[in-house]
Design a protein around this motif. Structure first.
Motif, mmCIF file in Angstrom:
data_model
loop_
_atom_site.group_PDB
_atom_site.id
_atom_site.type_symbol
_atom_site.label_atom_id
_atom_site.label_comp_id
_atom_site.label_asym_id
_atom_site.label_seq_id
_atom_site.Cartn_x
_atom_site.Cartn_y
_atom_site.Cartn_z
ATOM 1 N N GLU A 105 7.016 -5.406 6.385
ATOM 2 C CA GLU A 105 6.317 -4.523 5.434
ATOM 3 C C GLU A 105 5.873 -5.404 4.271
ATOM 4 O OE1 GLU A 105 7.321 -0.199 7.305
ATOM 5 O OE2 GLU A 105 8.052 -0.461 4.767
ATOM 6 N N LYS A 106 7.169 -6.128 3.814
ATOM 7 C CA LYS A 106 7.273 -6.562 3.018
ATOM 8 C C LYS A 106 6.380 -8.020 3.081
ATOM 9 C CE LYS A 106 10.848 -5.110 0.415
ATOM 10 N NZ LYS A 106 12.865 -6.177 -0.065
ATOM 11 N N ASP A 107 6.316 -8.949 4.557
ATOM 12 C CA ASP A 107 5.732 -9.153 4.650
ATOM 13 C C ASP A 107 4.051 -9.677 4.986
ATOM 14 O OD1 ASP A 107 7.712 -11.420 5.003
ATOM 15 O OD2 ASP A 107 8.239 -10.496 7.068
ATOM 16 N N ARG A 108 3.553 -8.607 4.298
ATOM 17 C CA ARG A 108 2.504 -7.931 4.663
ATOM 18 C C ARG A 108 1.588 -7.660 3.877
ATOM 19 N NH1 ARG A 108 5.211 -8.006 10.210
ATOM 20 N NH2 ARG A 108 3.890 -8.455 11.559
ATOM 21 N N ASP A 109 0.477 -7.528 3.523
ATOM 22 C CA ASP A 109 -0.010 -6.567 2.321
ATOM 23 C C ASP A 109 0.439 -5.185 2.420
ATOM 24 O OD1 ASP A 109 -2.426 -5.023 3.092
ATOM 25 O OD2 ASP A 109 -2.371 -5.895 4.663
ATOM 26 N N TYR A 110 0.790 -5.228 1.355
ATOM 27 C CA TYR A 110 1.025 -3.445 0.753
ATOM 28 C C TYR A 110 0.631 -2.457 1.635
ATOM 29 C CZ TYR A 110 -2.162 -2.414 -2.857
ATOM 30 O OH TYR A 110 -3.274 -2.710 -3.928
ATOM 31 N N LEU A 111 -0.152 -2.540 1.378
ATOM 32 C CA LEU A 111 -1.109 -1.472 2.665
ATOM 33 C C LEU A 111 -1.184 -1.386 3.567
ATOM 34 C CD1 LEU A 111 -4.885 -0.951 0.675
ATOM 35 C CD2 LEU A 111 -2.830 0.353 0.225
ATOM 36 N N ASP A 134 3.281 1.157 -4.989
ATOM 37 C CA ASP A 134 3.764 -1.064 -4.624
ATOM 38 C C ASP A 134 2.947 -0.750 -6.221
ATOM 39 O OD1 ASP A 134 4.937 -0.900 -1.942
ATOM 40 O OD2 ASP A 134 3.267 0.312 -1.134
ATOM 41 N N VAL A 135 1.673 -0.096 -7.137
ATOM 42 C CA VAL A 135 1.527 0.110 -8.675
ATOM 43 C C VAL A 135 2.921 0.169 -9.141
ATOM 44 C CG1 VAL A 135 -0.261 0.621 -9.914
ATOM 45 C CG2 VAL A 135 -1.277 0.047 -7.742
ATOM 46 N N LEU A 136 2.932 1.862 -9.426
ATOM 47 C CA LEU A 136 3.761 2.560 -9.636
ATOM 48 C C LEU A 136 4.951 2.062 -10.654
ATOM 49 C CD1 LEU A 136 2.930 6.289 -8.678
ATOM 50 C CD2 LEU A 136 2.685 5.121 -11.277
ATOM 51 N N ILE A 137 6.057 1.384 -9.157
ATOM 52 C CA ILE A 137 7.271 1.203 -9.564
ATOM 53 C C ILE A 137 7.508 -0.511 -9.743
ATOM 54 C CG2 ILE A 137 7.833 0.735 -7.045
ATOM 55 C CD1 ILE A 137 10.281 1.504 -7.683
ATOM 56 N N ARG A 152 -5.145 -4.214 -7.861
ATOM 57 C CA ARG A 152 -4.462 -2.944 -6.814
ATOM 58 C C ARG A 152 -4.807 -1.647 -6.821
ATOM 59 N NH1 ARG A 152 1.708 -4.028 -4.961
ATOM 60 N NH2 ARG A 152 1.690 -6.107 -4.866
ATOM 61 N N TYR A 153 -5.069 -1.545 -8.071
ATOM 62 C CA TYR A 153 -5.852 -0.161 -8.143
ATOM 63 C C TYR A 153 -7.421 -0.145 -7.585
ATOM 64 C CZ TYR A 153 -2.342 0.638 -12.436
ATOM 65 O OH TYR A 153 -2.400 1.748 -13.461
ATOM 66 N N ALA A 154 -7.780 -2.160 -7.792
ATOM 67 C CA ALA A 154 -9.515 -2.039 -7.007
ATOM 68 C C ALA A 154 -9.099 -1.906 -6.086
ATOM 69 C CB ALA A 154 -9.458 -3.414 -7.146
ATOM 70 N N HIS A 155 -7.617 -2.241 -4.630
ATOM 71 C CA HIS A 155 -7.728 -2.610 -3.847
ATOM 72 C C HIS A 155 -7.357 -0.850 -3.111
ATOM 73 C CE1 HIS A 155 -5.643 -6.298 -3.962
ATOM 74 N NE2 HIS A 155 -6.418 -6.530 -4.160
ATOM 75 N N ALA A 220 -2.598 5.026 -13.182
ATOM 76 C CA ALA A 220 -3.046 5.039 -12.259
ATOM 77 C C ALA A 220 -4.172 6.280 -12.027
ATOM 78 C CB ALA A 220 -1.430 5.547 -11.316
ATOM 79 N N ILE A 221 -3.952 7.271 -12.409
ATOM 80 C CA ILE A 221 -4.499 8.244 -11.802
ATOM 81 C C ILE A 221 -5.885 8.214 -12.614
ATOM 82 C CG2 ILE A 221 -4.655 10.638 -12.428
ATOM 83 C CD1 ILE A 221 -1.598 11.495 -12.453
ATOM 84 N N CYS A 222 -5.909 8.778 -13.993
ATOM 85 C CA CYS A 222 -7.305 8.133 -14.174
ATOM 86 C C CYS A 222 -8.031 5.855 -13.739
ATOM 87 C CB CYS A 222 -6.620 7.206 -15.584
ATOM 88 S SG CYS A 222 -6.456 8.771 -16.900
ATOM 89 N N ALA A 223 -7.531 5.173 -13.368
ATOM 90 C CA ALA A 223 -8.181 4.311 -12.713
ATOM 91 C C ALA A 223 -8.371 4.786 -11.142
ATOM 92 C CB ALA A 223 -7.328 3.075 -12.657
ATOM 93 N N THR A 224 -7.849 5.307 -10.738
ATOM 94 C CA THR A 224 -7.873 5.594 -9.419
ATOM 95 C C THR A 224 -8.926 6.942 -8.761
ATOM 96 O OG1 THR A 224 -6.435 6.418 -8.356
ATOM 97 C CG2 THR A 224 -6.372 3.892 -8.376
#
Length: 274
Positions: A105-111, A134-137, A152-155, A220-224
Motif C-alpha cells: 500500500e505504501k508503494d502506491r498512492d494513499y487512496l 493519511d492527512v491527520l497522523i 491531499r485535502y484537494a485529492h 481537515a473537517i473544514c477543508a473537506t
C-alpha cells in the motif's frame, strides 16, 4: 430540527469550542434514574429500523452508502459499529478497519487501498478510520508539509465528489471526546484485566500530541466538508448519546431516500411450487 441539523458542521466551526458532552435535542426524557438505559432503548429501536430499511436498500441494488468514523483513540468507533449497525444483515454490509498501511500500500498512492473498499450497489460499508488518517497522523508527525497537506485535502474532495457523483451516499462522523474523558477510558482499560487487550502503549504516545490532533481535525473537517460528503461532529463523552445521535442521522438519511422494493414480477404469479 433534525438530528442531522443539530450536529452538521457549520461554516464557523471551531473544535475547541464544541462541547464533547452535548446532548441530542428532542431525545426521550432523560430525567429518569437511568438515562443511559433510555438512550440504549431508543438506539436499539432506531437500529431495528435501520436494519429493516437495509433490506430494501439491498434489494434495490441502486444506491451505495459509505459511513466514515473518525476520532481520537477511545472515542468509540468500535462501539458505534456495534451499537448502531449491529442488527443489519452482514450479507449486505461490511466494516473496514484501516490499520497502518502495508508495504504494498505504501508503494502506491494513499487512496489506492481506500478505493478498493468503497461500497458496491446496494451495499453499506462502514470505515473504522479512513483516508483521513493519511492527512491527520502524517501532518501531526511532520511526515508531510503544509503544501502536501493542502494537496491531499484537494485529492480527498475530488475523490469523495467522484464517489457521490457515481451513486455513493457519504456520511462522515467525527467522534468528539474531551481529553479528560480519554484519560478516564484509558485508565479504565488499565484497571480491568479483561480490557487489557484493548490497551495499546501507542495510545499514550499519541495522547501527547492531543492539541496538534485537535488542530489537524479541525482543519481537515473544514477543508473537506461538502453538501455531498458532509461532516457531523458527534459529542462522544457519553457513549449512549453518541450512538443515539449517529443512529438517528443514519436513519434520517435512509428514510429521506424513499426506498422501495423492486417491482413485483407478474410472471411469478403463474409459478407453482410442487
Amino acid at each position: 430540527m433534525t438530528v442531522a441539523d443539530q450536529f452538521r458542521v457549520k461554516s464557523d466551526f471551531v473544535l475547541k469550542e464544541t462541547d464533547a458532552n452535548r446532548k441530542v435535542l428532542g431525545a426521550a426524557v432523560t430525567a429518569q434514574p437511568d438515562a443511559k438505559s433510555v438512550d440504549k432503548l431508543q438506539t436499539f429501536n432506531l437500529a431495528e429500523k435501520i436494519a429493516d430499511l437495509q433490506n430494501v436498500f439491498v434489494a434495490s441494488k441502486g444506491p451505495k452508502l459509505l459511513v466514515i468514523l473518525q476520532g481520537m483513540d477511545t472515542s468509540g468507533k468500535d462501539g458505534t459499529v456495534k451499537g448502531v449497525f449491529g442488527q443489519i444483515n452482514p450479507l449486505g454490509a461490511r466494516t473496514v478497519a484501516f490499520k497502518a498501511p502495508s508495504q504494498a500500500e505504501k508503494d502506491r498512492d494513499y487512496l489506492w487501498r481506500i478505493h478498493q473498499e468503497v461500497p458496491a450497489k446496494g451495499e453499506i460499508v462502514i470505515f473504522n478510520r479512513s483516508h483521513y488518517e493519511d492527512v491527520l497522523i502524517s501532518k501531526v508527525h511532520g511526515w508531510i508539509d503544509d503544501a502536501e497537506c493542502v494537496r491531499r485535502y484537494a485529492h480527498i474532495r475530488d475523490f469523495e465528489r467522484m464517489l457521490a457523483e457515481t451513486g455513493t451516499i457519504i456520511l462522515k462522523f467525527f467522534l468528539h471526546i474531551s481529553k479528560a474523558e480519554q484519560k478516564r477510558r484509558l485508565e479504565e482499560r488499565l484497571a480491568d484485566p479483561d480490557k487489557h487487550w484493548k490497551f495499546d502503549m501507542q495510545d499514550l504516545a499519541e495522547r501527547k500530541y492531543w492539541d496538534a490532533y485537535q488542530r489537524a481535525y479541525e482543519t481537515a473537517i473544514c477543508a473537506t466538508d461538502s453538501e455531498t460528503a458532509p461532516w457531523y461532529v458527534i459529542p462522544s463523552d457519553s457513549k449512549t448519546q453518541r450512538n443515539l445521535a449517529i443512529a438517528s442521522i443514519v436513519l434520517e438519511k435512509l428514510e429521506s431516500m424513499k426506498l422501495k422494493f423492486p417491482p413485483a414480477n407478474p410472471d411469478y404469479a403463474k409459478i407453482k411450487v410442487e
